[in-house]
Design an enzyme around this catalytic site. Structure first.
Site, PDB file in Angstrom:
ATOM      1  N   THR A   1     -19.096  78.614  32.141  1.00 50.46           N
ATOM      2  CA  THR A   1     -20.289  77.821  32.453  1.00 50.46           C
ATOM      3  C   THR A   1     -20.308  77.416  33.926  1.00 50.46           C
ATOM      4  O   THR A   1     -21.274  77.692  34.644  1.00 50.46           O
ATOM      5  CB  THR A   1     -20.307  76.561  31.554  1.00 50.46           C
ATOM      6  OG1 THR A   1     -20.273  77.008  30.196  1.00 50.46           O
ATOM      7  CG2 THR A   1     -21.552  75.740  31.787  1.00 50.46           C
ATOM      8  N   VAL A   2     -19.229  76.768  34.385  1.00 50.91           N
ATOM      9  CA  VAL A   2     -19.239  76.274  35.764  1.00 50.91           C
ATOM     10  C   VAL A   2     -19.104  77.435  36.749  1.00 50.91           C
ATOM     11  O   VAL A   2     -19.823  77.508  37.749  1.00 50.91           O
ATOM     12  CB  VAL A   2     -18.129  75.211  35.979  1.00 50.91           C
ATOM     13  CG1 VAL A   2     -18.092  74.774  37.441  1.00 50.91           C
ATOM     14  CG2 VAL A   2     -18.352  74.009  35.080  1.00 50.91           C
TER      15      VAL A   2
ATOM     16  N   ALA B   1     -12.162  86.181  38.541  1.00 50.80           N
ATOM     17  CA  ALA B   1     -11.318  86.408  37.369  1.00 50.80           C
ATOM     18  C   ALA B   1     -11.938  85.683  36.182  1.00 50.80           C
ATOM     19  O   ALA B   1     -12.273  84.496  36.278  1.00 50.80           O
ATOM     20  CB  ALA B   1      -9.904  85.884  37.620  1.00 50.80           C
TER      21      ALA B   1
ATOM     22  N   LYS C   1     -10.221  67.424  37.358  1.00 53.05           N
ATOM     23  CA  LYS C   1      -9.714  66.042  37.508  1.00 53.05           C
ATOM     24  C   LYS C   1      -8.442  65.810  36.720  1.00 53.05           C
ATOM     25  O   LYS C   1      -7.575  65.054  37.141  1.00 53.05           O
ATOM     26  CB  LYS C   1     -10.779  65.032  37.098  1.00 53.05           C
ATOM     27  CG  LYS C   1     -11.330  65.231  35.720  1.00 53.05           C
ATOM     28  CD  LYS C   1     -12.811  65.431  35.705  1.00 53.05           C
ATOM     29  CE  LYS C   1     -13.266  66.840  35.736  1.00 53.05           C
ATOM     30  NZ  LYS C   1     -14.608  67.128  35.940  1.00 53.05           N
TER      31      LYS C   1
ATOM     32  N   GLU D   1     -14.134  68.052  45.615  1.00 49.87           N
ATOM     33  CA  GLU D   1     -15.366  67.259  45.525  1.00 49.87           C
ATOM     34  C   GLU D   1     -15.933  67.230  44.108  1.00 49.87           C
ATOM     35  O   GLU D   1     -16.454  66.202  43.650  1.00 49.87           O
ATOM     36  CB  GLU D   1     -16.424  67.833  46.481  1.00 49.87           C
ATOM     37  CG  GLU D   1     -17.697  67.017  46.553  1.00 49.87           C
ATOM     38  CD  GLU D   1     -17.440  65.588  47.025  1.00 49.87           C
ATOM     39  OE1 GLU D   1     -17.052  65.423  48.190  1.00 49.87           O
ATOM     40  OE2 GLU D   1     -17.624  64.649  46.225  1.00 49.87           O
TER      41      GLU D   1
ATOM     42  N   ILE E   1     -22.388  64.256  42.642  1.00 50.54           N
ATOM     43  CA  ILE E   1     -22.436  63.134  43.590  1.00 50.54           C
ATOM     44  C   ILE E   1     -21.331  63.324  44.629  1.00 50.54           C
ATOM     45  O   ILE E   1     -20.161  63.439  44.265  1.00 50.54           O
ATOM     46  CB  ILE E   1     -22.212  61.776  42.861  1.00 50.54           C
ATOM     47  CG1 ILE E   1     -23.263  61.554  41.771  1.00 50.54           C
ATOM     48  CG2 ILE E   1     -22.205  60.626  43.855  1.00 50.54           C
ATOM     49  CD1 ILE E   1     -23.019  60.300  40.926  1.00 50.54           C
TER      50      ILE E   1
ATOM     51  N   GLY F   1     -25.038  69.206  21.684  1.00 44.80           N
ATOM     52  CA  GLY F   1     -24.222  69.773  22.758  1.00 44.80           C
ATOM     53  C   GLY F   1     -23.967  68.815  23.916  1.00 44.80           C
ATOM     54  O   GLY F   1     -23.461  69.216  24.954  1.00 44.80           O
TER      55      GLY F   1
ATOM     56  N   ASP G   1     -11.156  60.867  30.503  1.00 45.80           N
ATOM     57  CA  ASP G   1     -11.833  61.580  31.602  1.00 45.80           C
ATOM     58  C   ASP G   1     -12.201  60.588  32.721  1.00 45.80           C
ATOM     59  O   ASP G   1     -11.989  60.860  33.905  1.00 45.80           O
ATOM     60  CB  ASP G   1     -13.082  62.278  31.039  1.00 45.80           C
ATOM     61  CG  ASP G   1     -13.900  62.963  32.113  1.00 45.80           C
ATOM     62  OD1 ASP G   1     -13.465  64.002  32.619  1.00 45.80           O
ATOM     63  OD2 ASP G   1     -14.989  62.434  32.449  1.00 45.80           O
TER      64      ASP G   1
ATOM     65  N   LYS H   1     -10.811  60.303  36.757  1.00 46.60           N
ATOM     66  CA  LYS H   1     -11.712  60.220  37.919  1.00 46.60           C
ATOM     67  C   LYS H   1     -11.501  58.923  38.695  1.00 46.60           C
ATOM     68  O   LYS H   1     -11.445  58.930  39.931  1.00 46.60           O
ATOM     69  CB  LYS H   1     -13.162  60.328  37.439  1.00 46.60           C
ATOM     70  CG  LYS H   1     -13.479  61.692  36.838  1.00 46.60           C
ATOM     71  CD  LYS H   1     -14.813  61.672  36.103  1.00 46.60           C
ATOM     72  CE  LYS H   1     -15.150  63.023  35.515  1.00 46.60           C
ATOM     73  NZ  LYS H   1     -16.277  62.985  34.572  1.00 46.60           N
TER      74      LYS H   1
END
Ligand code: HSE
Length: 442
Positions: free
Chosen positions: A13-14, A43, A105, A129, A136, A187, A201, A205
Site C-alpha cells: 500500500t505505502v 523489492a 515508528k 519524516e 504532517i 477497513g 502506536d 510516535k
C-alpha cells in the site's frame, strides 16, 4: 542534471503510494531540487501482491538484498514494517554508506539508537519524516524550523484509528466495541487492533517526538501508556456535559519543579499516552475522524498547531518524498549527515514516572444512592489534599448504583491513585472507579 537512484523495499500500500506520487510529481520535484530522482528497483513480497497503484514489472524483484547491494542504488526506502527484517535491511544499507528512509515508528522506537549509531559510524543518514503523523511534516519542523526553541509542551493526536473511534463514539453516542467492529468492517481499524487502540502506536510516535524535543533518546519502557478500550459512551456523554471531548493524547511536557528526584541535573519530562478530557474550546477537541494533529509549544515561537492525515498511502508518500528530496540534496552537496538523524544534547534528561506527574482528573464512581456517600468520598480525597472542582450526580439513574462524577483540581498522580484505591474499597462503591485525566493546556 545530476541523478539520484532510489531503491525501495516494500511495494504494498505505502510503497506503491510512494511510487505513484513520484510518477505524478517526480518531474516537478526534480525541477525544484535540481536533482533528477530515479526509481531504480523495488523489492516486493510477491509480484502479484495487492497494491492500490501498479508498479512496472520490470522494476520489481523479490530479492531485497539485490536492491540494497545494487551499486547503482544510492538511497534505500524501507517500507516493510515490523522490527526484525526491517532492522536487518536498514543496517545492511547503512553499512554500505547508503542513506535509509523509513516510515517505521516501531523500528525506531525499538532500535533507534542502534540505527543512528550505525548511520554515524558508516557516514550515512536515516530519514524518518513519515514515521510520525504521516503527512504532517512534524519531524522536519521540530528538527529544523524550531531548532531555536526549547519545547515546553507537545500534545499529539497521532493515531487516526483511535481518533476515528472516539469521534464516532462522541457523534453517535455509541459504545467502543460497536464502533470498533464497524471500523474493522470498513477497513479503518486493523483486524488485530491492539497496536492502535491500546496506545502502542502512539507510544512509538510520541517517544520519537519527545526524544527530538528533549535531546535524550526516550526508552519506550519509560512511557506511560493507556489505550481507549475502557472509554465508555457514558464517560463520553458526561465529558460532553462538562464541556470536554475525550481524545487519545500523546503528551510531552517538563515536570514542574524537576519532579521528585531533585538530585538530577537534567530535565525531568512527562512522556505519556492516555485518553484525555480536552476542553471543547481547545482546537484539539475539533480534530476529528482519522485526522492527526500535533500541538507544539516552543519557548520562543509560542503555540503552534499542525493538522493533517496521519496515515494512508498518499499522505505517507508525501512525507517519504520529502525525505527523498533531503537525501538527494544531501548527496548532491556531499553532506550526507547535514541534519543527523538524532543529536543527543540533554544526556542527563530522564522520563518522570507517571506517579510524579500532575494533572486534573475526571472520575466516575458507581455508588449506592445513600446519604453520606459523597461526604465519605470527599473526606478521603481531602485527607490526601485533593480538591474537588465540580460534582455531577445526574437524575434518572436510580437503581442499585448511580453514577457520581467528580472533577478534581490539579493533583499528583500517585496521590490520586492511592486515594481512588481507598475509595474503591468502600462498600458503597459498586464498581472500580473510572479515572480520566483532564488537560487544560496552561
Ligand atoms: N495505524 C496508525 C493510525 C497509522 O491509525 O494512525 C500508522 O502508524
Amino acid at each position: 542534471m545530476r541523478q539520484v537512484n532510489i531503491g525501495m523495499i516494500g511495494g504494498g500500500t505505502v510503497g506503491s503510494g510512494v511510487f505513484h506520487a513520484w510518477q505524478s510529481n517526480g518531474a516537478l520535484m526534480s525541477s525544484r531540487l535540481g536533482v533528477k530522482i530515479h526509481f531504480q528497483k523495488v523489492a516486493v513480497k510477491a509480484f502479484d501482491e495487492p497494491r492500490p497503484y501498479p508498479i512496472p514489472q520490470a522494476l520489481m524483484t523479490t530479492d531485497w538484498q539485490s536492491v540494497v547491494n545494487d551499486p547503482a542504488v544510492q538511497v534505500i526506502i524501507e517500507l516493510v514494517g515490523g522490527t526484525t527484517i526491517a532492522k536487518t535491511m536498514a543496517l545492511a544499507a547503512l553499512k554500505l554508506g547508503k542513506p535509509v528512509i523509513t516510515a517505521n515508528k516501531a523500528l525506531l522506537s525499538a532500535h533507534g539508537e542502534e540505527l543512528f549509531n550505525a548511520a554515524r559510524e558508516y557516514n550515512s543518514n536515516l530519514y524518518y519524516e513519515a514515521s510520525v503523523a504521516g503527512g504532517i511534516p512534524i519531524i522536519k519542523t521540530m528538527r529544523e524550523a524550531f531548532v531555536g526553541n526549547r519545547f515546553t509542551h507537545i500534545y499529539g493526536i497521532v493515531n487516526g484509528t483511535c481518533n476515528y473511534i472516539l469521534t464516532r463514539m462522541k457523534l453517535e453516542g455509541a459504545e467502543f466495541a460497536d464502533v470498533l467492529a464497524d471500523a474493522q468492517r470498513l477497513g479503518y481499524a486493523e483486524a488485530e487492533p491492539s497496536l492502535d487502540i491500546d496506545g502502542f502506536d502512539s507510544e512509538h510516535k510520541i517517544g520519537i517526538l519527545a526524544s527530538l524535543a528533549h535531546g535524550f533518546w526516550v526508552n519506550p519502557k519509560d512511557i506511560y501508556v493507556e489505550g481507549i478500550r475502557h472509554i465508555s459512551k457514558l464517560d463520553m456523554q458526561f465529558a460532553g456535559q462538562l464541556g470536554y471531548t475525550i481524545k487519545l493524547l500523546g503528551i510531552v511536557k517538563k515536570v514542574a519543579n524537576g519532579g521528585a528526584s531533585k538530585s538530577r541535573n537534567g530535565a525531568r519530562v512527562q512522556v505519556s499516552v492516555y485518553p484525555t478530557l480536552v476542553p471543547n474550546s481547545h482546537v484539539l477537541a475539533s480534530v476529528n475522524h482519522v485526522f492527526n494533529a500535533v500541538f507544539v509549544r516552543g519557548d520562543i515561537v509560542g503555540d503552534t498547531l499542525f493538522y493533517g492525515r496521519g496515515a494512508g498511502k498518499d499522505a505517507t508518500a508525501s512525507a517519504v518524498l520529502s525525505d527523498v528530496a533531503d537525501a538527494a540534496l544531501d548527496l548532491k552537496h556531499g553532506s550526507k549527515s547535514r541534519v543527523p538523524p538524532f543529536v543527543p544534547h540533554e544526556v542527563a534528561g530522564a522520563v518522570a514516572p507517571i506517579g510524579e506527574t500532575i494533572s486534573r482528573y475526571y472520575v466516575r464512581f458507581s455508588v449506592a444512592d445513600k446519604p453520606g456517600v459523597l461526604a465519605t468520598i470527599a473526606t478521603i480525597l481531602a485527607a490526601s489534599k485533593i480538591g474537588i472542582s465540580s460534582v455531577i450526580q445526574p437524575e434518572g439513574h436510580e437503581g442499585e448504583s448511580i453514577p457520581l462524577i467528580l472533577m478534581i483540581h490539579d493533583a499528583p498522580n500517585a496521590a490520586m491513585q492511592k486515594a481512588l484505591a481507598r475509595i474503591a474499597r468502600l462498600p458503597v462503591v459498586k464498581a472500580p472507579p473510572v479515572m480520566i485525566r483532564v488537560e487544560n493546556f496552561e
